[in-house]
Write an enzyme that holds these catalytic residues in place. Structure first.
Site, PDB file in Angstrom:
ATOM      1  N   HIS A 153       1.562  -5.598  -8.383  1.00 36.29           N
ATOM      2  CA  HIS A 153       0.116  -5.513  -8.209  1.00 36.29           C
ATOM      3  C   HIS A 153      -0.373  -4.086  -8.018  1.00 36.29           C
ATOM      4  CE1 HIS A 153       1.412  -5.680  -3.896  1.00 36.29           C
ATOM      5  NE2 HIS A 153       0.375  -4.870  -3.720  1.00 36.29           N
ATOM      6  N   GLU A 169      -5.182  -6.637  -6.731  1.00 34.53           N
ATOM      7  CA  GLU A 169      -5.474  -6.999  -5.349  1.00 34.53           C
ATOM      8  C   GLU A 169      -6.754  -6.289  -4.910  1.00 34.53           C
ATOM      9  OE1 GLU A 169      -3.663  -6.457  -0.806  1.00 34.53           O
ATOM     10  OE2 GLU A 169      -2.430  -5.937  -2.547  1.00 34.53           O
ATOM     11  N   HIS A 217      -7.652   4.680 -13.203  1.00 31.31           N
ATOM     12  CA  HIS A 217      -8.243   3.433 -13.675  1.00 31.31           C
ATOM     13  C   HIS A 217      -7.184   2.359 -13.789  1.00 31.31           C
ATOM     14  CE1 HIS A 217      -6.842   5.550 -17.384  1.00 31.31           C
ATOM     15  NE2 HIS A 217      -6.407   4.333 -17.703  1.00 31.31           N
ATOM     16  N   GLU A 260     -10.325   0.630 -18.290  1.00 31.80           N
ATOM     17  CA  GLU A 260     -10.144   0.940 -19.703  1.00 31.80           C
ATOM     18  C   GLU A 260      -9.919  -0.355 -20.470  1.00 31.80           C
ATOM     19  OE1 GLU A 260      -7.539   4.031 -22.474  1.00 31.80           O
ATOM     20  OE2 GLU A 260      -6.719   3.361 -20.557  1.00 31.80           O
TER      21      GLU A 260
END
Length: 316
Positions: A176, A232, A259, A308
């Site tokens: 994550h 998360e 990003h 993105e």
């Protein structure tokens, strides 16, 4: 904008995946070997952009996945989940004053950490300690005895968690990426309705007054820690009621986190649907296929974090 409208192209597109997380680094000669040697990540691709003075390094854990080739016969980092993109702006490695914002220090908190899952966290922590890796939190520290945090060469936090031992996996999973959010009602709906993610788990921590929302392109999950491509979202209670409160998005100075990226078969259709549905309520920088690098777009979530959007067969 409440992000109530569901974009069907996002909800129904089975090719959508949470592809990568981008972090800026100071020195690739230090950071890339760190992830390779300490964690066993594989460098899939390096791309240099001399005209813009930066390089990209794409790494992943290769043990549990098949990685397709791109049109040049090289491993394609955009076709999978669980890719880490390290961005190096040339010259930072020789600048004594250059520092990365790791996202966890006031007044520039926002991005939190990446999370790596393993099948034996005790053994991995012992190994990392023997290799001289710096710990932010050991298993024996604090209330939670089943997680640890280590620091990479730029001070980014890496959470270590353990997936179920009966899971038929080996080594690590890039489980994550955590970012802090101001208003969960806005952010959760954004990722569900604009990008087509599902809320895998909502976890409240009343004693510490925060809630975690785990999101991804999974409708059913047996072990949340045994998968890749999870976002998360961490909400510290009360921030949504403070009109002056905001998180640092990683791209304003001081920079660090860049990003997350979603990839899919037909990003132009998704981007067009988002524009038509939400108009100016969602900022773009740039819009699809309008930047210096073609075949991609960047949009911003309610907290100003960049996302993105790329085709899953992109060749840089």
């Amino acid at each position: 904008m409440s992000f109530e409208n569901v974009i069907e192209v996002a909800q129904n597109d089975q090719s959508l995946k949470f592809n990568h997380t981008c972090l800026r680094i100071k020195d690739p000669k230090v950071s890339v070997p760190f992830y390779e040697e300490k964690f066993g990540m594989k460098l899939l691709s390096r791309k240099d952009f001399p005209e813009m003075n930066f390089s990209l390094y794409f790494l992943t854990f290769a043990d549990n996945k098949t990685i397709p080739d791109d049109s040049n016969g090289k491993p394609n980092p955009f076709a999978i989940q669980g890719t880490l993109e390290l961005t190096h702006n040339w010259g930072s490695e020789i600048d004594a004053t250059f520092e990365i914002n790791n996202g966890n220090v006031e007044p520039h908190r926002g991005y939190g950490h990446v999370g790596f899952a393993t099948n034996d966290i005790v053994a991995e922590c012992n190994k990392l300690e023997s290799l001289g890796v710096e710990f932010k939190k050991k298993l024996s520290d604090g209330r939670q005895k089943d997680i640890a945090f280590v620091l990479d060469p730029d001070g980014y936090w890496i959470e270590l968690v353990e997936y179920k031992k009966e899971t038929k996996l080996t080594g690590y999973q890039f489980n994550h990426t955590m970012i802090r959010i101001k208003d969960p009602e806005k952010s959760v709906k954004f990722y569900e309705n604009v990008l087509g993610m599902h809320t895998i788990l909502k976890s409240e921590h009343a004693n510490a007054k925060f809630t975690n929302y785990f999101m991804g392109y999974y409708k059913q999950v047996e072990d949340r820690l045994a998968i890749e491509g999870v976002l998360e979202l961490t909400h510290n209670w009360g921030t949504e009621n403070d009109p002056e409160f905001h998180y640092h998005n990683g791209n304003d100075k001081p920079q660090g986190y860049g990003h997350i990226c979603v990839s899919l078969k037909d990003p132009s259709t998704l981007c067009q649907a988002i524009e038509e549905t939400y108009g100016d309520a969602i900022p773009w920088a740039p819009k699809w296929n309008q930047g210096k690098i073609k075949s991609l777009a960047f949009l911003k979530d309610p907290d100003g974090y960049s996302i993105e959007v790329v085709p899953d067969n992109l060749t840089l």
